[in-house]
Structure formats: structure tokens, C-alpha cells
Design a protein around this motif. Structure first.
Motif, PDB file in Angstrom:
ATOM      1  N   THR A  30     -11.165  24.777  22.807  1.00 58.28           N
ATOM      2  CA  THR A  30      -9.877  25.124  23.406  1.00 58.28           C
ATOM      3  C   THR A  30      -9.286  26.431  22.862  1.00 58.28           C
ATOM      4  OG1 THR A  30      -8.780  23.559  21.933  1.00 58.28           O
ATOM      5  CG2 THR A  30      -9.266  22.811  24.154  1.00 58.28           C
ATOM      6  N   PRO A  31      -9.455  26.776  21.569  1.00 55.19           N
ATOM      7  CA  PRO A  31      -8.914  28.064  21.121  1.00 55.19           C
ATOM      8  C   PRO A  31      -9.603  29.268  21.789  1.00 55.19           C
ATOM      9  CG  PRO A  31      -9.382  26.664  19.229  1.00 55.19           C
ATOM     10  CD  PRO A  31      -9.954  25.983  20.437  1.00 55.19           C
ATOM     11  N   ASN A  32     -10.750  29.033  22.432  1.00 57.93           N
ATOM     12  CA  ASN A  32     -11.477  30.108  23.119  1.00 57.93           C
ATOM     13  C   ASN A  32     -11.022  30.308  24.560  1.00 57.93           C
ATOM     14  OD1 ASN A  32     -14.357  28.614  21.651  1.00 57.93           O
ATOM     15  ND2 ASN A  32     -13.310  30.418  20.867  1.00 57.93           N
TER      16      ASN A  32
END
Length: 154
Positions: A30-32
Motif C-alpha cells: 500500500t505505501p507504493n
């Protein structure tokens, strides 16, 4: 096109070969999301970036990325537009013809199989021969109209 997930070639050997060449196939995290979706929007299309955003709403994320060093060179998603569907997928033109697309495809299809799917649909498949060769996909006769019939094209 339809893919029987019980008869898939393994992604392991190809993924291992690419890893030795410095190309990693990873499940995106998700941080990507912004990094991957922005890359897709610049390299391919806003619609594909929107589909990929939906893939980041699942757990696990249903998007894989091909990365060389710190650079994204390809992506593939499943369950992005509709459950049981593979796609979209794209590989940077400079990284094509090395097996990156096939590795992304097979990693997604293996993930779908591991999540309980028996078959996958490839909607709007452009390179039909690629999918036939890479995963044994077959054309679904009479599959038009399809899920993309009501797609807004602006």
C-alpha cells in the motif's frame, strides 16, 4: 480469454532468472500505491492507473510490479476491474522481450489460484498470441459485449 489456473506453468524459474538479471517481481504494498499508479498513468493510461488503484484496496494488494534497481519497469493487476479478471498489465517498452510480462502474468495468476480461483478471465486481451503461449489462455467465443461496454471514453 479464459485461463485454467490448474494447468499453469510455474513462475519460479522465470522469476529466478530475472532476479539474477537484477529484475525483481514483487507484490506491491500500500505505501507504493501513489508511486505505482503515477508511473502507470505516465507510461500507459489514466484508466489503467485507476484500475490499479482499485487493486490497492484489496488485502493482499492485487498488483505486482517489476522493479530494476529503484525503477519500476512493469506492473500487472488482478481483481482490479472485476473479480476473477486479470489485468491491466504493462511493461516499459525498453524492458520488453525479456520475460518480464510473462513473469508478471504468471505471478498474478498463481496468486489468484492461491486465493481460491479455478479460472481467470483476461478481459480486453490485446496480445492474444502472447496469452496463449504464456499461460494457455483460450478465446471465449461470444464474449462481446463485455464488461468494458459501458466504459466512459473521454
Amino acid at each position: 480469454m479464459l485461463v485454467n489456473l490448474y494447468n499453469l506453468p510455474s513462475a519460479g524459474e522465470l522469476t529466478g532468472r530475472l532476479d539474477k538479471e537484477g529484475v525483481r517481481i514483487i507484490r506491491a504494498m500500500t505505501p507504493n500505491k501513489r508511486l505505482v499508479c503515477d508511473w502507470i498513468g505516465k507510461k500507459f493510461a489514466a484508466g489503467w492507473a485507476s484500475e490499479c488503484e482499485a487493486a490497492f484496496c484489496h488485502f493482499p494488494v492485487s498488483c505486482f510490479a517489476a522493479v530494476k534497481g529503484d525503477e519500476i519497469i512493469g506492473f500487472a493487476c488482478y481483481d482490479a476491474t472485476m473479480k476473477g479478471y486479470f489485468g491491466p498489465m504493462g511493461v516499459d517498452p525498453a524492458a520488453r522481450e525479456r520475460g518480464v510480462g510473462t513473469a508478471l502474468l504468471l505471478n498474478c495468476l498463481e496468486a489468484m489460484k492461491n486465493e481460491g480461483y479455478g479460472y481467470a478471465v483476461i478481459g480486453g486481451a490485446g496480445p492474444v498470441d502472447f496469452y496463449r503461449k504464456a499461460c494457455g489462455a483460450t478465446v471465449i467465443d461470444g464474449s462481446s459485449p463485455n464488461i468494458y461496454t459501458n466504459l466512459l471514453r473521454g
